[in-house]
Enzyme design. Sequence first.
Site, short mmCIF file in Angstrom:
data_model
loop_
_atom_site.label_atom_id
_atom_site.label_comp_id
_atom_site.label_asym_id
_atom_site.label_seq_id
_atom_site.Cartn_x
_atom_site.Cartn_y
_atom_site.Cartn_z
N HIS A 115 -39.93 43.87 -28.79
CA HIS A 115 -39.57 45.05 -27.93
C HIS A 115 -40.81 45.79 -27.64
CE1 HIS A 115 -37.66 48.52 -26.50
NE2 HIS A 115 -38.15 49.55 -27.55
N ASP A 157 -42.73 48.95 -26.44
CA ASP A 157 -42.89 50.22 -25.97
C ASP A 157 -44.36 50.10 -25.24
OD1 ASP A 157 -40.17 51.30 -27.07
OD2 ASP A 157 -41.31 50.75 -28.88
N ASP A 212 -33.11 50.12 -26.62
CA ASP A 212 -33.27 51.37 -27.25
C ASP A 212 -33.15 52.53 -26.52
OD1 ASP A 212 -34.33 52.52 -29.54
OD2 ASP A 212 -36.30 52.30 -29.19
N HIS A 226 -38.86 54.87 -21.93
CA HIS A 226 -38.15 55.56 -22.71
C HIS A 226 -39.09 56.52 -23.92
CE1 HIS A 226 -38.04 51.66 -24.77
NE2 HIS A 226 -38.03 52.12 -25.80
#
Length: 882
Positions: A13, A15, A125, A351
């Site tokens: 994941h 970010d 997420d 996000h």
Amino acid sequence: MTRKKAHIISHSHWDREWFLPLESLRFKLVTLMDEVEGLLDMEAGFNHFHMDGQMIMLEDYLAVKPAKREKMKQLVADGKLRIGPWYMLQDAFLTSGEANIRNLQYGLEMAKEFGHVEKIGYFPDTFGLYGQVPQLMSQAGFDTVVFGRGVNPTGFNNQVFDSAFASKYSEMFWESPDGSKVLGILLANWYSNGNEIPVEKEEAKVFWDKKLADVERFASTDEWLFMNGCDHQPVQTDLAEALEVAKELYPDVDFIHSHFERYQDAVKQSLEPEKLQTVYGELTSQQSDGWSTLANTASSRIYLKQANEKMERLLERLAEPISVMASDAGVPYPHEYLAFAWKLLMENQIHDSITACSLDEVHREMEVRFEKVEQVTMSLISNAARKLTEQITIAETGIPITIFHAGGVEIAKTIEIELETDEIHFSEMHFEQIPDELAKLPAQTFRLETSEGVEIPVVVEPLGIHFNYDLPERKFRDSYFARKYKLTFIVENLPAIGYETLYAHAISEVEPSSALTMENRFLKVEVAANGTYTLFDKMSGIEARGLGAYEDVGDIGNEYMFKEAGDKLRVDTLQSKPEMSVLREDKLGKTIIIRHEIEIPESASAAAFAEEKRRLVWHPERQSPRSEKRIILKVATELTLNKHDKQLAVRVKIVNNADDHRFRVLFPTGVTCETHQAGSVFEVTTRPNKQAKEWTNPTSDNRKQAFVTSGNVLIATHGLPEYEVSENGDKLELTLLRAVSEIGDWGDFPAYEAECHREITAEFYVFLTDGSKAINSELPAEVNALLAPVYAMQHKPSNKAKTLPENQNFAKWKAANGLVFSTFKLAKDNKRIVRFYQTATEPTILQTIHTWGKSTILEETSIGQEKTFTVRPNEIITLKGV
């Protein structure tokens, strides 16, 4: 009896920026991707790698290693590298509906260039999900959504599974307000439940005993999902060996190195639909304790939210529509440049970025990006407007000014433009002499009139003599001095999508009065001694008193979550005596300014709060009081009511010099009620004022887009997405500022710039209405148009042929109440696109002058050739020119 199948999906994941800045994480990304490539090429049993559903991850890698593009295409074509569908993983509630669509469009477009797209709606997420996700996914051709937040899994031993926001299984159906339904797969054990699988047998036995039981607790089928990765997780290089060990330990389970398309197909084949629950609408962890909904990311670093909304509206309501108008005049539609602007903006909509829960370095870079997006977007707007004004037929007298608007409905707007007169170019006189020559000219003022000769009241403010320059298309720059004036005026009935040309000539001013009241034919406003105001709607007879008080409260939370200081000390302005005066009064209307100086604690108690942060005390358990030391918070409020306004415009300037606090404006709503309504992504959603029985958080903060209404009060805002409504609906609170000092989450990450020591300017509008009827009224469309920007351009001399009319309306349709305009642009094949969304609870009719085909949000094809369309309740309808 079917065999149990464990689908292991390798991923990381990603970010893009968060607890480390972009380039620090990009370095780790390149290392990751190089290792993934080697495994996919050489390691037997390592078959697939999931690229987190976002194309920007691949784009960032190729920015460093562009020579790897063909290799990545090969891995995608071979089904090994699993990419798409999004351009990036956005925050759902803090990005507009059109931004969500562009995100999907550009992501799919890029994925198709590489040969294949993973056709699954992936939201691992996202901080809550808007209710129209199933409709958007269905229109894009997806029938399965994977998500990590928003629904509580209850498992076999918990029989509370008949709730709208809890599910017995990790599989469920999810239905949009329009009735669109998809299969929803909740990452009930998170997107790391198969992370770091042991190779050593004893460790593997302990690991799999727990992991298999955790999945079996929620799964409705024998197809079990294990996510082999986590945030920025390095790829597990010995995964193939670890899976061989698992197969040896559990011979009754098939361990498959899988991918999402294979997994979803297997789940759908095994489903027993009658066993599954259906969840409805938005998913915001409503049926939880309320502490981890992450709703307060809507108020962290509020200046970023304001900048984001401004850029969205410039792109959606000016750059794209004006580019369509200019295409009619022979100007090529700037597909590539608009994509460049959107993608640059999307870098800020990820996000952990737009939610403002990252390091100071991350958010400083975001501000630079926003500036770049504005430069690009304004260049697109001004270029298209210039090309149009060059071809507009104009009168021989007066200074022509063209106003561009694309709010979707006809509306009255207050316009400001800086007008230049008496240009003297450097080619005409030595530049040192020009200012003195202009200063000799007699004072002048202006009147304004429409192309039909109807006079429009205008306020003129001389701005003095200024330097400027033109950049001709085929010549060197042309410098000059000119006299400059700011013209402020109101244009009634601006076209829904189009332009109107006015002419500047001459006007007189009105002397201001000192009365702290304002009135036009719609509203009357009275300001009380404490700075609150009363509104009376002369059309409906509705009145609301005591609006606009301020409240300051300590905040010992973090960028993710609000937590009130332990001493519960709140400071409000109800007993204050601010300075008040008339700032302006003229033929257009009136502005009253209210100046508060509010004594508040300078911060949380320094020693106690520092210790709680050092020990990583979870925010619900923090108890630090506010400091005993006080400072003055200066707040200037401007109330404006112009001639044709149906709402009160409010601008609040806060010079924030305090730490650890939240500042709100309060609105008594006039009535009690059980629900309220708020603008969201392609819908107006109705929310209960009272939370579920599981809710223990003393606050009930919510997120919105455009507006919120409760009782008799509707507040429309520019970039202020957080609000709270009291349990009985009699008070609405709008967050203007939240100042905190750390990221929060999993470690001690200081983020002192989140204290927002800067001037914050908040802008919003106050309407009086019967809030319960907002959905079935014209209000959502009117608010949508009110918040749309306008662009005014003074014509420059041009030799271009004048072939365009002075005024033009491109909105060739008539829509019933409840239908809200969303976009006017060109598709990739240069066919016109217009999109609306329905907020009414009954079908409505959309009538058009031209023939359109009905399309989807992807805008690739269309069906039929119609002029009349029936729009279902809550439908997102896209029409494409034929």
